[in-house]
Design a protein around this motif. Structure first.
Motif, mmCIF file in Angstrom:
data_model
loop_
_atom_site.group_PDB
_atom_site.id
_atom_site.type_symbol
_atom_site.label_atom_id
_atom_site.label_comp_id
_atom_site.label_asym_id
_atom_site.label_seq_id
_atom_site.Cartn_x
_atom_site.Cartn_y
_atom_site.Cartn_z
ATOM 1 N N THR A 1 37.617 55.792 41.371
ATOM 2 C CA THR A 1 38.717 54.890 41.040
ATOM 3 C C THR A 1 39.040 53.998 42.231
ATOM 4 O O THR A 1 39.355 54.486 43.317
ATOM 5 C CB THR A 1 39.976 55.685 40.629
ATOM 6 O OG1 THR A 1 39.679 56.460 39.472
ATOM 7 C CG2 THR A 1 41.136 54.745 40.329
ATOM 8 N N THR A 2 38.967 52.688 42.016
ATOM 9 C CA THR A 2 39.299 51.714 43.063
ATOM 10 C C THR A 2 40.642 51.090 42.733
ATOM 11 O O THR A 2 40.828 50.525 41.654
ATOM 12 C CB THR A 2 38.222 50.609 43.128
ATOM 13 O OG1 THR A 2 36.945 51.205 43.381
ATOM 14 C CG2 THR A 2 38.545 49.615 44.228
ATOM 15 N N VAL A 3 41.588 51.194 43.660
ATOM 16 C CA VAL A 3 42.930 50.651 43.474
ATOM 17 C C VAL A 3 43.007 49.303 44.180
ATOM 18 O O VAL A 3 42.671 49.191 45.366
ATOM 19 C CB VAL A 3 44.003 51.611 44.024
ATOM 20 C CG1 VAL A 3 45.400 51.025 43.815
ATOM 21 C CG2 VAL A 3 43.888 52.973 43.338
ATOM 22 N N LEU A 4 43.468 48.273 43.449
ATOM 23 C CA LEU A 4 43.493 46.911 43.982
ATOM 24 C C LEU A 4 44.858 46.291 43.725
ATOM 25 O O LEU A 4 45.406 46.408 42.621
ATOM 26 C CB LEU A 4 42.414 46.060 43.316
ATOM 27 C CG LEU A 4 40.977 46.553 43.510
ATOM 28 C CD1 LEU A 4 40.159 46.344 42.260
ATOM 29 C CD2 LEU A 4 40.331 45.841 44.678
ATOM 30 N N ASP A 5 45.404 45.611 44.727
ATOM 31 C CA ASP A 5 46.693 44.930 44.595
ATOM 32 C C ASP A 5 46.704 43.765 45.570
ATOM 33 O O ASP A 5 46.753 43.966 46.781
ATOM 34 C CB ASP A 5 47.835 45.903 44.891
ATOM 35 C CG ASP A 5 49.205 45.311 44.601
ATOM 36 O OD1 ASP A 5 49.279 44.293 43.886
ATOM 37 O OD2 ASP A 5 50.214 45.875 45.079
ATOM 38 N N GLY A 6 46.618 42.532 45.029
ATOM 39 C CA GLY A 6 46.442 41.371 45.892
ATOM 40 C C GLY A 6 45.034 41.303 46.451
ATOM 41 O O GLY A 6 44.796 40.708 47.501
ATOM 42 N N GLN A 7 44.081 41.888 45.708
ATOM 43 C CA GLN A 7 42.693 41.978 46.167
ATOM 44 C C GLN A 7 41.738 41.594 45.043
ATOM 45 O O GLN A 7 42.108 41.555 43.879
ATOM 46 C CB GLN A 7 42.395 43.405 46.645
ATOM 47 C CG GLN A 7 43.240 43.818 47.841
ATOM 48 C CD GLN A 7 43.299 45.326 47.990
ATOM 49 O OE1 GLN A 7 43.816 46.028 47.125
ATOM 50 N NE2 GLN A 7 42.751 45.826 49.085
ATOM 51 N N ARG A 8 40.465 41.342 45.442
ATOM 52 C CA ARG A 8 39.426 40.872 44.521
ATOM 53 C C ARG A 8 38.263 41.862 44.504
ATOM 54 O O ARG A 8 38.036 42.586 45.477
ATOM 55 C CB ARG A 8 38.886 39.512 44.966
ATOM 56 C CG ARG A 8 39.883 38.414 45.070
ATOM 57 C CD ARG A 8 39.511 37.380 46.143
ATOM 58 N NE ARG A 8 38.143 36.884 46.091
ATOM 59 C CZ ARG A 8 37.793 35.685 45.658
ATOM 60 N NH1 ARG A 8 38.721 34.825 45.260
ATOM 61 N NH2 ARG A 8 36.537 35.297 45.660
ATOM 62 N N VAL A 9 37.507 41.826 43.394
ATOM 63 C CA VAL A 9 36.281 42.601 43.305
ATOM 64 C C VAL A 9 35.333 41.852 42.367
ATOM 65 O O VAL A 9 35.773 41.178 41.430
ATOM 66 C CB VAL A 9 36.552 44.038 42.787
ATOM 67 C CG1 VAL A 9 37.049 44.021 41.336
ATOM 68 C CG2 VAL A 9 35.324 44.911 42.918
ATOM 69 N N GLU A 10 34.040 41.935 42.634
ATOM 70 C CA GLU A 10 33.052 41.307 41.756
ATOM 71 C C GLU A 10 32.496 42.343 40.788
ATOM 72 O O GLU A 10 32.032 43.416 41.203
ATOM 73 C CB GLU A 10 31.904 40.688 42.566
ATOM 74 C CG GLU A 10 30.915 39.926 41.689
ATOM 75 C CD GLU A 10 29.839 39.220 42.478
ATOM 76 O OE1 GLU A 10 28.708 39.112 41.964
ATOM 77 O OE2 GLU A 10 30.134 38.784 43.610
ATOM 78 N N LEU A 11 32.548 42.030 39.513
ATOM 79 C CA LEU A 11 32.034 42.912 38.466
ATOM 80 C C LEU A 11 31.132 42.102 37.544
ATOM 81 O O LEU A 11 31.579 41.109 36.970
ATOM 82 C CB LEU A 11 33.178 43.521 37.649
ATOM 83 C CG LEU A 11 34.223 44.344 38.407
ATOM 84 C CD1 LEU A 11 35.365 44.737 37.486
ATOM 85 C CD2 LEU A 11 33.570 45.580 39.001
ATOM 86 N N GLY A 12 29.887 42.496 37.444
ATOM 87 C CA GLY A 12 28.969 41.804 36.547
ATOM 88 C C GLY A 12 28.822 40.327 36.822
ATOM 89 O O GLY A 12 28.630 39.534 35.891
ATOM 90 N N GLY A 13 28.925 39.943 38.071
ATOM 91 C CA GLY A 13 28.762 38.544 38.440
ATOM 92 C C GLY A 13 30.009 37.698 38.320
ATOM 93 O O GLY A 13 29.973 36.492 38.579
ATOM 94 N N ARG A 14 31.153 38.314 37.944
ATOM 95 C CA ARG A 14 32.419 37.584 37.876
ATOM 96 C C ARG A 14 33.406 38.171 38.873
ATOM 97 O O ARG A 14 33.408 39.380 39.116
ATOM 98 C CB ARG A 14 33.015 37.646 36.467
ATOM 99 C CG ARG A 14 32.224 36.843 35.449
ATOM 100 C CD ARG A 14 32.948 36.748 34.132
ATOM 101 N NE ARG A 14 32.207 35.936 33.158
ATOM 102 C CZ ARG A 14 32.624 35.685 31.929
ATOM 103 N NH1 ARG A 14 33.786 36.165 31.515
ATOM 104 N NH2 ARG A 14 31.898 34.938 31.119
ATOM 105 N N VAL A 15 34.264 37.308 39.407
ATOM 106 C CA VAL A 15 35.260 37.744 40.385
ATOM 107 C C VAL A 15 36.570 38.056 39.662
ATOM 108 O O VAL A 15 37.125 37.208 38.951
ATOM 109 C CB VAL A 15 35.491 36.672 41.467
ATOM 110 C CG1 VAL A 15 36.588 37.120 42.436
ATOM 111 C CG2 VAL A 15 34.186 36.400 42.218
ATOM 112 N N PHE A 16 37.055 39.276 39.833
ATOM 113 C CA PHE A 16 38.312 39.732 39.255
ATOM 114 C C PHE A 16 39.345 39.855 40.369
ATOM 115 O O PHE A 16 39.075 40.465 41.412
ATOM 116 C CB PHE A 16 38.145 41.108 38.592
ATOM 117 C CG PHE A 16 37.361 41.099 37.306
ATOM 118 C CD1 PHE A 16 37.981 41.419 36.104
ATOM 119 C CD2 PHE A 16 35.999 40.796 37.297
ATOM 120 C CE1 PHE A 16 37.274 41.428 34.913
ATOM 121 C CE2 PHE A 16 35.270 40.807 36.113
ATOM 122 C CZ PHE A 16 35.917 41.119 34.921
#
Length: 251
Positions: free
Chosen positions: A125-140
């Motif tokens: 589990t990755t917790v994100l708040d004010g942060q970005r992550v790339e999933l399947g070639g898209r930036v979330f």
């Protein structure tokens, strides 16, 4: 994708079936179920009759009376409020985080207690708040929490602090938040018959950066679940506690 889980660990354990990843937009804790007043932390501590009463007061927007009732009830406990709530939240978090599949990407809701999440979030589990992550070639990009309201839920922050987290994301393909952008159709709850707080900073970011999607929850029975704002498809992913069904984003 799920939001507003509010204690529904049973369905959460199946929410990621067939998906590459599960995204959770917060509100894991169930403090009080407005449809079933026997469920949640409040009735466990104070009984269903008091839960009925406080729902009646809050629904009528008699917040001062609701807070006075709460003060009287908390004063009658053998332990202090913070200790009682933390113990109950920990019990819920143990079950809910154990139900998350791998991988899960999650952010906080306004009723969550972020300080406890590191103890329960496992390696999947990755917790994100004010942060970005790339999933399947898209930036979330992820923005957690809510804005301040008379309800005074645990994770409400100032407009300025919230806007800073939105700004930190920059341009993203998918903008993920717990609360919606400040659009009347997206913030009005048709059952509670009130506008929930939406974010002007989210709306400004949508106009400025034009993400493909803006995804959120928070409003349990919205007037409109899906609409376009400029180039962006805005979607309320649903009240998972009630439906038990995730919303799927495919590409």
């Amino acid at each position: 994708m799920v939001s507003d889980v509010h204690g529904n660990a049973e369905d959460l354990a199946r929410a990621g079936d067939g998906a590459d990843a599960l995204i959770c937009l917060g509100d894991l804790v169930l403090f009080l179920d407005y449809h079933d007043h026997s469920r949640g932390i409040f009735p466990e501590l104070f009984g269903v009759g008091n839960a009925d009463l406080i729902v009646e007061l809050r629904t009528a927007r008699r917040f001062d009376e609701a807070r006075e009732l709460g003060r009287r009830l908390w004063a009658g406990l053998d332990t202090d409020r913070a200790t009682a709530i933390e113990a109950a939240v920990r019990k819920q978090y143990a079950a809910l985080f154990a139900a998350f599949p791998t991988p899960t990407y999650a952010t906080y809701g306004n009723v969550d207690m972020p300080e406890l999440w590191p103890e329960y979030a496992g390696p999947g589990t990755t917790v994100l708040d004010g942060q970005r992550v790339e999933l399947g070639g898209r930036v979330f990009g992820f923005v957690g929490g809510g804005l301040r309201t008379p309800m005074r839920t645990p994770y409400e922050i100032s407009d300025e602090e919230y806007a800073a987290k939105v700004e930190a994301l920059g341009e993203v393909d998918v903008l993920c938040s717990h609360i919606p952008p400040e659009v009347p159709e997206l913030t009005y709850d048709t059952v509670a018959r009130r506008f929930e707080r939406g974010s002007r900073a989210l709306l400004a970011a949508i106009h400025r950066t034009r993400p493909r999607y803006a995804l959120f929850g928070h409003v349990h029975q919205p007037l409109v679940r899906r609409m376009r704002v400029g180039a962006t498809e805005c979607v309320n992913v649903g009240h998972f506690a009630s439906t038990g069904r995730p919303w799927a984003l495919e590409w």
